[in-house]
Design a protein around this motif. Structure first.
Motif, PDB file in Angstrom:
ATOM      1  N   LYS A 151       0.803  -1.225   0.000  1.00  0.00           N
ATOM      2  CA  LYS A 151       0.000   0.000   0.000  1.00  0.00           C
ATOM      3  C   LYS A 151       0.834   1.272   0.000  1.00  0.00           C
ATOM      4  O   LYS A 151       0.587   2.178  -0.794  1.00  0.00           O
ATOM      5  CB  LYS A 151      -0.963   0.012   1.180  1.00  0.00           C
ATOM      6  CG  LYS A 151      -1.849   1.266   1.141  1.00  0.00           C
ATOM      7  CD  LYS A 151      -2.859   1.304   2.229  1.00  0.00           C
ATOM      8  CE  LYS A 151      -3.714   2.519   2.300  1.00  0.00           C
ATOM      9  NZ  LYS A 151      -3.513   3.635   1.432  1.00  0.00           N
ATOM     10  N   ALA A 152       1.829   1.359   0.859  1.00  0.00           N
ATOM     11  CA  ALA A 152       2.621   2.589   0.940  1.00  0.00           C
ATOM     12  C   ALA A 152       3.301   2.892  -0.389  1.00  0.00           C
ATOM     13  O   ALA A 152       3.333   4.043  -0.839  1.00  0.00           O
ATOM     14  CB  ALA A 152       3.657   2.485   2.053  1.00  0.00           C
ATOM     15  N   MET A 153       3.827   1.868  -1.029  1.00  0.00           N
ATOM     16  CA  MET A 153       4.507   2.078  -2.313  1.00  0.00           C
ATOM     17  C   MET A 153       3.491   2.368  -3.416  1.00  0.00           C
ATOM     18  O   MET A 153       3.721   3.225  -4.270  1.00  0.00           O
ATOM     19  CB  MET A 153       5.362   0.873  -2.683  1.00  0.00           C
ATOM     20  CG  MET A 153       6.514   0.607  -1.716  1.00  0.00           C
ATOM     21  SD  MET A 153       7.663   1.992  -1.503  1.00  0.00           S
ATOM     22  CE  MET A 153       7.311   2.485   0.184  1.00  0.00           C
ATOM     23  N   ASN A 154       2.343   1.696  -3.390  1.00  0.00           N
ATOM     24  CA  ASN A 154       1.277   1.993  -4.358  1.00  0.00           C
ATOM     25  C   ASN A 154       0.843   3.457  -4.246  1.00  0.00           C
ATOM     26  O   ASN A 154       0.665   4.137  -5.257  1.00  0.00           O
ATOM     27  CB  ASN A 154       0.056   1.106  -4.132  1.00  0.00           C
ATOM     28  CG  ASN A 154       0.192  -0.260  -4.745  1.00  0.00           C
ATOM     29  OD1 ASN A 154       1.030  -0.502  -5.597  1.00  0.00           O
ATOM     30  ND2 ASN A 154      -0.642  -1.176  -4.292  1.00  0.00           N
ATOM     31  N   ASP A 155       0.684   3.923  -3.010  1.00  0.00           N
ATOM     32  CA  ASP A 155       0.267   5.306  -2.801  1.00  0.00           C
ATOM     33  C   ASP A 155       1.289   6.274  -3.384  1.00  0.00           C
ATOM     34  O   ASP A 155       0.932   7.260  -4.036  1.00  0.00           O
ATOM     35  CB  ASP A 155       0.061   5.596  -1.311  1.00  0.00           C
ATOM     36  CG  ASP A 155      -1.159   4.896  -0.728  1.00  0.00           C
ATOM     37  OD1 ASP A 155      -1.993   4.369  -1.506  1.00  0.00           O
ATOM     38  OD2 ASP A 155      -1.271   4.867   0.515  1.00  0.00           O
ATOM     39  N   ALA A 160      14.048   6.681  -1.918  1.00  0.00           N
ATOM     40  CA  ALA A 160      14.600   6.497  -0.571  1.00  0.00           C
ATOM     41  C   ALA A 160      13.664   5.625   0.269  1.00  0.00           C
ATOM     42  O   ALA A 160      14.115   4.711   0.981  1.00  0.00           O
ATOM     43  CB  ALA A 160      14.829   7.850   0.101  1.00  0.00           C
ATOM     44  N   HIS A 161      12.366   5.878   0.184  1.00  0.00           N
ATOM     45  CA  HIS A 161      11.393   5.067   0.928  1.00  0.00           C
ATOM     46  C   HIS A 161      11.391   3.622   0.431  1.00  0.00           C
ATOM     47  O   HIS A 161      11.340   2.683   1.231  1.00  0.00           O
ATOM     48  CB  HIS A 161       9.975   5.638   0.784  1.00  0.00           C
ATOM     49  CG  HIS A 161       9.799   6.963   1.432  1.00  0.00           C
ATOM     50  ND1 HIS A 161       8.747   7.792   1.134  1.00  0.00           N
ATOM     51  CD2 HIS A 161      10.530   7.625   2.355  1.00  0.00           C
ATOM     52  CE1 HIS A 161       8.834   8.894   1.851  1.00  0.00           C
ATOM     53  NE2 HIS A 161       9.914   8.820   2.589  1.00  0.00           N
ATOM     54  N   GLU A 162      11.442   3.470  -0.881  1.00  0.00           N
ATOM     55  CA  GLU A 162      11.424   2.134  -1.472  1.00  0.00           C
ATOM     56  C   GLU A 162      12.686   1.355  -1.070  1.00  0.00           C
ATOM     57  O   GLU A 162      12.605   0.171  -0.731  1.00  0.00           O
ATOM     58  CB  GLU A 162      11.334   2.280  -2.991  1.00  0.00           C
ATOM     59  CG  GLU A 162      10.839   1.055  -3.699  1.00  0.00           C
ATOM     60  CD  GLU A 162      10.537   1.331  -5.158  1.00  0.00           C
ATOM     61  OE1 GLU A 162       9.340   1.326  -5.504  1.00  0.00           O
ATOM     62  OE2 GLU A 162      11.476   1.547  -5.943  1.00  0.00           O
ATOM     63  N   GLU A 163      13.828   2.023  -1.093  1.00  0.00           N
ATOM     64  CA  GLU A 163      15.077   1.360  -0.718  1.00  0.00           C
ATOM     65  C   GLU A 163      15.067   0.965   0.756  1.00  0.00           C
ATOM     66  O   GLU A 163      15.524  -0.131   1.112  1.00  0.00           O
ATOM     67  CB  GLU A 163      16.263   2.260  -1.057  1.00  0.00           C
ATOM     68  CG  GLU A 163      16.467   2.375  -2.559  1.00  0.00           C
ATOM     69  CD  GLU A 163      17.381   3.511  -2.992  1.00  0.00           C
ATOM     70  OE1 GLU A 163      18.025   4.155  -2.132  1.00  0.00           O
ATOM     71  OE2 GLU A 163      17.445   3.770  -4.218  1.00  0.00           O
ATOM     72  N   ALA A 164      14.533   1.814   1.610  1.00  0.00           N
ATOM     73  CA  ALA A 164      14.420   1.473   3.036  1.00  0.00           C
ATOM     74  C   ALA A 164      13.496   0.269   3.211  1.00  0.00           C
ATOM     75  O   ALA A 164      13.782  -0.635   4.016  1.00  0.00           O
ATOM     76  CB  ALA A 164      13.905   2.679   3.822  1.00  0.00           C
ATOM     77  N   TYR A 165      12.417   0.235   2.465  1.00  0.00           N
ATOM     78  CA  TYR A 165      11.480  -0.887   2.538  1.00  0.00           C
ATOM     79  C   TYR A 165      12.167  -2.178   2.094  1.00  0.00           C
ATOM     80  O   TYR A 165      12.049  -3.213   2.754  1.00  0.00           O
ATOM     81  CB  TYR A 165      10.242  -0.610   1.670  1.00  0.00           C
ATOM     82  CG  TYR A 165       9.249  -1.743   1.684  1.00  0.00           C
ATOM     83  CD1 TYR A 165       8.357  -1.891   2.741  1.00  0.00           C
ATOM     84  CD2 TYR A 165       9.214  -2.676   0.660  1.00  0.00           C
ATOM     85  CE1 TYR A 165       7.450  -2.942   2.765  1.00  0.00           C
ATOM     86  CE2 TYR A 165       8.318  -3.723   0.674  1.00  0.00           C
ATOM     87  CZ  TYR A 165       7.439  -3.860   1.729  1.00  0.00           C
ATOM     88  OH  TYR A 165       6.553  -4.914   1.757  1.00  0.00           O
ATOM     89  N   MET A 166      12.904  -2.115   0.985  1.00  0.00           N
ATOM     90  CA  MET A 166      13.595  -3.310   0.487  1.00  0.00           C
ATOM     91  C   MET A 166      14.597  -3.827   1.519  1.00  0.00           C
ATOM     92  O   MET A 166      14.714  -5.041   1.717  1.00  0.00           O
ATOM     93  CB  MET A 166      14.317  -3.011  -0.836  1.00  0.00           C
ATOM     94  CG  MET A 166      13.375  -2.896  -2.017  1.00  0.00           C
ATOM     95  SD  MET A 166      14.246  -2.727  -3.581  1.00  0.00           S
ATOM     96  CE  MET A 166      14.640  -0.989  -3.562  1.00  0.00           C
ATOM     97  N   GLN A 167      15.296  -2.932   2.177  1.00  0.00           N
ATOM     98  CA  GLN A 167      16.238  -3.354   3.214  1.00  0.00           C
ATOM     99  C   GLN A 167      15.499  -3.984   4.383  1.00  0.00           C
ATOM    100  O   GLN A 167      15.942  -4.990   4.935  1.00  0.00           O
ATOM    101  CB  GLN A 167      17.080  -2.169   3.677  1.00  0.00           C
ATOM    102  CG  GLN A 167      18.127  -1.773   2.658  1.00  0.00           C
ATOM    103  CD  GLN A 167      19.032  -0.675   3.165  1.00  0.00           C
ATOM    104  OE1 GLN A 167      18.555   0.382   3.584  1.00  0.00           O
ATOM    105  NE2 GLN A 167      20.331  -0.920   3.113  1.00  0.00           N
ATOM    106  N   PHE A 183      18.392  -5.828  -3.713  1.00  0.00           N
ATOM    107  CA  PHE A 183      18.465  -4.423  -3.290  1.00  0.00           C
ATOM    108  C   PHE A 183      19.536  -3.630  -4.034  1.00  0.00           C
ATOM    109  O   PHE A 183      19.275  -2.543  -4.543  1.00  0.00           O
ATOM    110  CB  PHE A 183      18.710  -4.332  -1.784  1.00  0.00           C
ATOM    111  CG  PHE A 183      19.033  -2.955  -1.310  1.00  0.00           C
ATOM    112  CD1 PHE A 183      18.037  -1.995  -1.189  1.00  0.00           C
ATOM    113  CD2 PHE A 183      20.339  -2.584  -1.002  1.00  0.00           C
ATOM    114  CE1 PHE A 183      18.327  -0.704  -0.768  1.00  0.00           C
ATOM    115  CE2 PHE A 183      20.641  -1.299  -0.586  1.00  0.00           C
ATOM    116  CZ  PHE A 183      19.633  -0.366  -0.470  1.00  0.00           C
ATOM    117  N   SER A 184      20.743  -4.141  -4.114  1.00  0.00           N
ATOM    118  CA  SER A 184      21.852  -3.381  -4.709  1.00  0.00           C
ATOM    119  C   SER A 184      21.586  -3.030  -6.168  1.00  0.00           C
ATOM    120  O   SER A 184      21.812  -1.886  -6.596  1.00  0.00           O
ATOM    121  CB  SER A 184      23.164  -4.159  -4.603  1.00  0.00           C
ATOM    122  OG  SER A 184      23.533  -4.284  -3.262  1.00  0.00           O
TER     123      SER A 184
END
Length: 134
Positions: free
Chosen positions: A15-19, A60-67, A74-75
């Protein structure tokens, strides 16, 4: 008429990424609609800057989520983000240089970027997160 409409094929199940993806699409459509209405100069430049800032924040949000979910890709995903931002920056510079007028190539880039990145790349971390949650 928008450059692209949100549809279920862009839903990655996070949801957060869809938004945020939806928000990016909204700004892309604002740029497209403004130019189609004959606007240029500061109006287009401001929207292009707004989209660049939104993309940087989203990545930045997406990368934090992936981590957070331990996504193994991720890399490479982060490197792709850097490449996309670099290419976007080149388009933004070009748009400013010609007085705030976006090219058809810019709009094609946006449409391809959003659609292919979400459907082909982002779905991978989303699938990993869903599997990791089980």
């Amino acid at each position: 008429m928008p450059i692209m409409n949100w549809d279920k094929s862009l839903d990655i199940g996070v949801k957060a990424m869809n938004d945020e993806h939806h928000g990016l699409l909204d700004i892309m459509n604002q740029i497209y609609d403004a130019q189609a209405a004959g606007k240029q100069g500061a109006v287009i430049n401001t929207l292009v800057t707004k989209l660049g800032e939104a993309c940087t924040e989203h990545f930045a949000h997406e990368e934090a989520y992936m981590q957070r979910v331990g996504y193994p890709g991720f890399s490479s995903h982060k490197a792709l983000h850097a490449s996309l931002l670099s290419r976007y920056g080149a388009f933004a510079t070009q748009i400013r240089a010609v007085g705030g007028v976006a090219s058809d190539e810019f709009f094609q880039f946006l449409k391809f970027w959003l659609s292919s990145h979400i459907k082909g790349i982002d779905t991978k971390y989303a699938a990993h997160a869903t599997g990791a949650a089980r």
